[in-house]
Design an enzyme around this catalytic site. Structure first.
Site, PDB file in Angstrom:
ATOM      1  N   GLY A   1      67.831 -38.621  11.702  1.00 62.57           N
ATOM      2  CA  GLY A   1      66.512 -39.211  11.490  1.00 62.57           C
ATOM      3  C   GLY A   1      65.389 -38.691  12.360  1.00 62.57           C
TER       4      GLY A   1
ATOM      5  N   GLU B   1      73.734 -37.138  13.416  1.00 67.11           N
ATOM      6  CA  GLU B   1      73.725 -36.484  12.088  1.00 67.11           C
ATOM      7  C   GLU B   1      72.337 -36.030  11.678  1.00 67.11           C
ATOM      8  OE1 GLU B   1      75.144 -39.373   9.290  1.00 67.11           O
ATOM      9  OE2 GLU B   1      77.135 -39.389  10.191  1.00 67.11           O
TER      10      GLU B   1
ATOM     11  N   ARG C   1      66.875 -33.148   8.725  1.00 70.85           N
ATOM     12  CA  ARG C   1      65.506 -32.637   8.647  1.00 70.85           C
ATOM     13  C   ARG C   1      65.116 -31.821   9.889  1.00 70.85           C
ATOM     14  NH1 ARG C   1      61.723 -35.551   5.826  1.00 70.85           N
ATOM     15  NH2 ARG C   1      63.095 -37.341   6.096  1.00 70.85           N
TER      16      ARG C   1
ATOM     17  N   ARG D   1      58.877 -34.095  -2.839  1.00 70.12           N
ATOM     18  CA  ARG D   1      58.563 -35.070  -1.787  1.00 70.12           C
ATOM     19  C   ARG D   1      57.165 -35.695  -1.914  1.00 70.12           C
ATOM     20  NH1 ARG D   1      58.443 -34.327   3.114  1.00 70.12           N
ATOM     21  NH2 ARG D   1      59.622 -36.167   3.665  1.00 70.12           N
TER      22      ARG D   1
ATOM     23  N   TYR E   1      57.496 -39.611  -2.384  1.00 71.16           N
ATOM     24  CA  TYR E   1      57.256 -40.475  -1.207  1.00 71.16           C
ATOM     25  C   TYR E   1      55.818 -40.406  -0.706  1.00 71.16           C
ATOM     26  CZ  TYR E   1      62.243 -39.068  -0.710  1.00 71.16           C
ATOM     27  OH  TYR E   1      63.563 -38.762  -0.901  1.00 71.16           O
TER      28      TYR E   1
ATOM     29  N   CYS F   1      54.137 -31.278 -16.493  1.00 71.22           N
ATOM     30  CA  CYS F   1      53.364 -32.158 -17.363  1.00 71.22           C
ATOM     31  C   CYS F   1      53.454 -33.616 -16.898  1.00 71.22           C
ATOM     32  CB  CYS F   1      53.898 -31.990 -18.788  1.00 71.22           C
ATOM     33  SG  CYS F   1      52.834 -32.728 -19.984  1.00 71.22           S
TER      34      CYS F   1
ATOM     35  N   TYR G   1      64.990 -31.093   2.414  1.00 75.51           N
ATOM     36  CA  TYR G   1      64.776 -31.880   1.197  1.00 75.51           C
ATOM     37  C   TYR G   1      63.778 -31.179   0.263  1.00 75.51           C
ATOM     38  CZ  TYR G   1      67.009 -35.253   4.278  1.00 75.51           C
ATOM     39  OH  TYR G   1      67.887 -35.864   5.146  1.00 75.51           O
TER      40      TYR G   1
HETATM   41  N1  LLP Z   1      73.134 -39.225   7.792  1.00 78.92           N
HETATM   42  C1  LLP Z   1      73.057 -39.989   6.708  1.00 78.92           C
HETATM   43  C2  LLP Z   1      74.152 -40.900   6.394  1.00 78.92           C
HETATM   44  C3  LLP Z   1      71.934 -39.916   5.871  1.00 78.92           C
HETATM   45  O1  LLP Z   1      71.856 -40.692   4.789  1.00 78.92           O
HETATM   46  C4  LLP Z   1      70.887 -39.018   6.177  1.00 78.92           C
HETATM   47  C5  LLP Z   1      69.717 -38.912   5.320  1.00 78.92           C
HETATM   48  C6  LLP Z   1      71.019 -38.207   7.338  1.00 78.92           C
HETATM   49  C7  LLP Z   1      72.152 -38.348   8.121  1.00 78.92           C
HETATM   50  C8  LLP Z   1      69.981 -37.199   7.747  1.00 78.92           C
HETATM   51  O2  LLP Z   1      68.754 -37.752   7.998  1.00 78.92           O
HETATM   52  P1  LLP Z   1      67.573 -36.845   8.606  1.00 78.92           P
HETATM   53  O3  LLP Z   1      67.971 -36.411   9.996  1.00 78.92           O
HETATM   54  O4  LLP Z   1      67.389 -35.689   7.718  1.00 78.92           O
HETATM   55  O5  LLP Z   1      66.391 -37.728   8.620  1.00 78.92           O
HETATM   56  N2  LLP Z   1      64.840 -37.174   0.841  1.00 78.92           N
HETATM   57  C9  LLP Z   1      64.151 -37.841   1.935  1.00 78.92           C
HETATM   58  C10 LLP Z   1      65.046 -38.146   3.087  1.00 78.92           C
HETATM   59  C11 LLP Z   1      66.247 -38.951   2.700  1.00 78.92           C
HETATM   60  C12 LLP Z   1      67.239 -39.062   3.806  1.00 78.92           C
HETATM   61  C13 LLP Z   1      68.518 -39.609   3.307  1.00 78.92           C
HETATM   62  N3  LLP Z   1      69.530 -39.675   4.302  1.00 78.92           N
HETATM   63  C14 LLP Z   1      62.941 -36.994   2.335  1.00 78.92           C
HETATM   64  O6  LLP Z   1      62.661 -36.004   1.673  1.00 78.92           O
HETATM   65  O7  LLP Z   1      62.233 -37.357   3.271  1.00 78.92           O
END
Ligand code: LLP
Length: 415
Positions: A227, A270, A273, A309, A313, A345, A374
Site C-alpha cells: 500500500g 506486499e 505500486r 485508472r 477511480y 466510445c 495497474y
Molecule cells: N496485497 C494484497 C492482498 C492486495 O490486495 C494488494 C492490492 C497489494 C498487496 C498491493 O497493494 P499496493 O502496494 O500496490 O498498493 N487497481 C488499484 C489498486 C488496487 C489494489 C488492490 N490490492 C489502482 O489502480 O490503484
C-alpha cells in the site's frame, strides 16, 4: 518539478519519438533502473529482523519485471493461478511465492498445494475447503484488522466495509477448523489498502495484527501487506513516501512484539505500486484537437482500455507533452486548460479534465507518468482494440521490446 522525464532521464538518451515510431503507440515504456531502485528500497524496510518484501505482482506481471524482482531478491505474492504460473515461469521457486487468494475453487487451491506454494485463506469457508483437500497441511490466514486505508474507497481492502479477510471476532472459529482438519497455521497476513502517503492507518493495523498474532503459537511469518504510496502529483512537487521514518516506526512496533512473543517470525510486506508505478509511462499520439462548447479536447490513442485508472477511480496521472522528440518546457510555454481523452466510445474515456498543459499540436506525443502499476495489468480489449506493446529502457540504455502489441490474428485466435 518542471519535467520528471528530463529530471530522471527516463529514456536514457533515446529519443521518445524514435521509440514511438519504431514500436507504435499507445506504448508502455519502462525504465529498468527506476524499477530496480524501488524494489531495492522495499527490500530494505526492516533490517533488524528477518524480513522479506513480496512484490505484489497483480500490479504488473510482465515477465521481464518479474525477473527484475527475482534478481533483486524480493519474493512475490500471487492472487490467481495465472499469477502463480507467471511467477513460476519467470523462475521464482515455490517457496518465494505466497498465494493470497479470495473466493477460489478447489482446483485453483490445489494448483498451489501441488506446486508447494503457501496459501493464505481469506474466509472460514475457504479455510474449511483447504482443510478438506489438504488435511494436515500448513497455511496462513488473512486477518481483517478492522481498519482500512487508501486513497479511494475502491482501493481500501480492510476495515468494516470490504469483502476481504477474516474478522478478529472469528478467530476462535479459525482454531476450531484448524483442529478439525489438523491444519497448522504458520502465518498471518493482512492488507489494509493502497496508495497511502501517511502510514498512520497502516501502522495502526500493524498494532492490531501483532496483538492478534499473540494468540497464535509458533508463527513462521507475519505479513503486513502493501500500500505504500507514490507521488502522482510529482510535477506539483508532491513529496515521496517517507520510507526512512516509516521504517523506524515500523521497526519500533516489531521490537515490542518480539520482546513479548519471545521470538521473531519472518516479517513480510506486499508492496506492488511502489515497486513499479514510477518506472512506467505511456506514450500516446495526439490525433485531434478541438474546441467543444468552450472545452479544449486533446484526442489521443490512450483509451480507457489502455489505462483505466482515471475512469475507474478518478485517478490523477501527471502528463508531459513531447513535441519533435523533446519534452515541452512547461515554464516557457503558455499553459492552457485542456481535457485529454482517448479513442473509446464512452464519455468517461478521459485521462484528465481541464488540466493546465503547455500548448499541444497534432501529432505530438502525450506521455502519461506513473503508469507502471495497474496500467497494463488492467488493460482490456474494450471496443475490440488491441492491447499495446511494452518496451524496457534497460540499464545499459538499450531499448528492448518486452511484450509485443496484440494483433488482429490474436483477436481471432479464440474462435
Ligand atoms: N496485497 C494484497 C492482498 C492486495 O490486495 C494488494 C492490492 C497489494 C498487496 C498491493 O497493494 P499496493 O502496494 O500496490 O498498493 N487497481 C488499484 C489498486 C488496487 C489494489 C488492490 N490490492 C489502482 O489502480 O490503484
Amino acid at each position: 518539478m518542471n519535467s520528471f522525464i528530463n529530471e530522471v532521464d527516463f529514456f536514457k538518451g533515446n529519443n521518445p519519438e524514435d521509440i514511438a515510431r519504431e514500436y507504435g503507440t499507445p506504448l508502455y515504456v519502462y525504465n529498468e533502473d527506476i524499477i530496480r531502485d524501488r524494489m531495492m528500497k522495499v527490500a530494505g524496510v526492516i533490517t533488524r529482523y528477518p524480513y522479506r518484501a513480496n512484490y505484489s505482482c497483480k500490479t504488473n506481471t510482465n515477465l521481464e519485471i518479474l525477473k527484475i524482482a527475482l534478481s533483486v531478491g524480493v519474493n512475490a505474492d500471487a492472487m490467481s493461478e495465472g499469477e502463480m504460473r507467471m511467477l513460476l515461469h519467470a523462475g521464482f521457486p515455490a517457496e518465494k511465492i505466497f498465494y493470497v487468494c479470495n473466493n477460489v475453487s478447489a482446483d485453483e487451491m490445489r494448483f498451489a498445494i501441488d506446486n508447494g506454494i503457501t496459501v493464505s485463506l481469506d474466509s472460514l469457508d475457504q479455510l474449511r475447503l483447504f482443510g478438506e483437500i489438504n488435511p494436515g497441511g500448513k497455511c496462513a490466514v488473512r486477518i481483517n484488522p478492522g481498519v482500512g486505508a487508501g486513497v479511494h474507497e475502491k482501493v481500501v481492502t480492510a476495515g468494516k466495509k470490504t469483502k476481504f479477510a477474516i474478522p478478529e471476532g472469528d478467530i476462535d472459529k479459525v482454531f476450531e477448523i484448524a483442529d478439525k482438519y489438523g491444519l497448522k497455521i504458520i502465518g498471518l497476513n493482512q492488507h489494509v489498502g493502497s496508495q497511502y502517503m501517511d502510514p498512520t492507518p497502516f501502522l495502526e493495523a500493524v498494532d492490531n495484527l501483532l496483538r492478534i498474532a499473540m494468540r497464535f503459537e509458533k508463527l513462521e511469518f507475519i505479513d503486513f501487506g502493501g500500500g505504500y504510496g507514490i507521488p502522482y502529483h510529482k510535477l506539483d512537487d508532491e513529496k515521496e513516501f517517507d520510507m526512512k521514518s516509516f521504517s523506524g516506526e515500523f521497526t519500533a512496533k516489531l521490537d515490542k512484539f518480539v520482546r513479548e512473543y519471545g521470538s521473531a517470525p519472518m516479517f513480510k510486506s506486499e508492496p506492488g505500486r511502489y515497486c513499479v508505478a514510477e518506472g512506467g509511462v505511456i506514450l500516446g499520439r495526439v490525433h485531434s484537437i478541438k474546441d467543444n462548447y468552450g472545452v479544449k479536447y486533446i484526442g489521443t490513442d490512450i483509451g480507457m482500455n489502455v489505462l483505466v485508472r482515471p475512469s475507474m477511480y478518478d485517478s490523477w496521472h501527471d502528463i508531459e507533452i513531447i513535441s519533435d522528440g523533446k519534452v515541452v518546457d512547461r515554464d516557457k510555454k503558455k499553459m492552457e486548460k485542456a481535457t485529454v481523452c482517448g479513442n473509446i466510445c464512452e464519455s468517461g474515456d478521459v485521462l484528465c479534465k481541464d488540466r493546465p498543459l503547455p500548448e499541444v499540436r497534432d501529432n505530438d506525443l502525450v506521455c502519461v507518468l506513473d503508469a507502471g502499476a495497474y496500467g497494463y495489468s488492467m488493460c482490456s480489449s474494450y471496443n475490440t482494440r488491441l492491447r499495446p506493446a511494452e518496451v524496457m529502457i534497460c540499464s545499459d540504455g538499450s531499448v528492448k521490446l518486452i511484450r509485443r502489441r496484440e494483433t488482429f490474428e490474436d483477436m481471432f485466435a479464440f474462435y
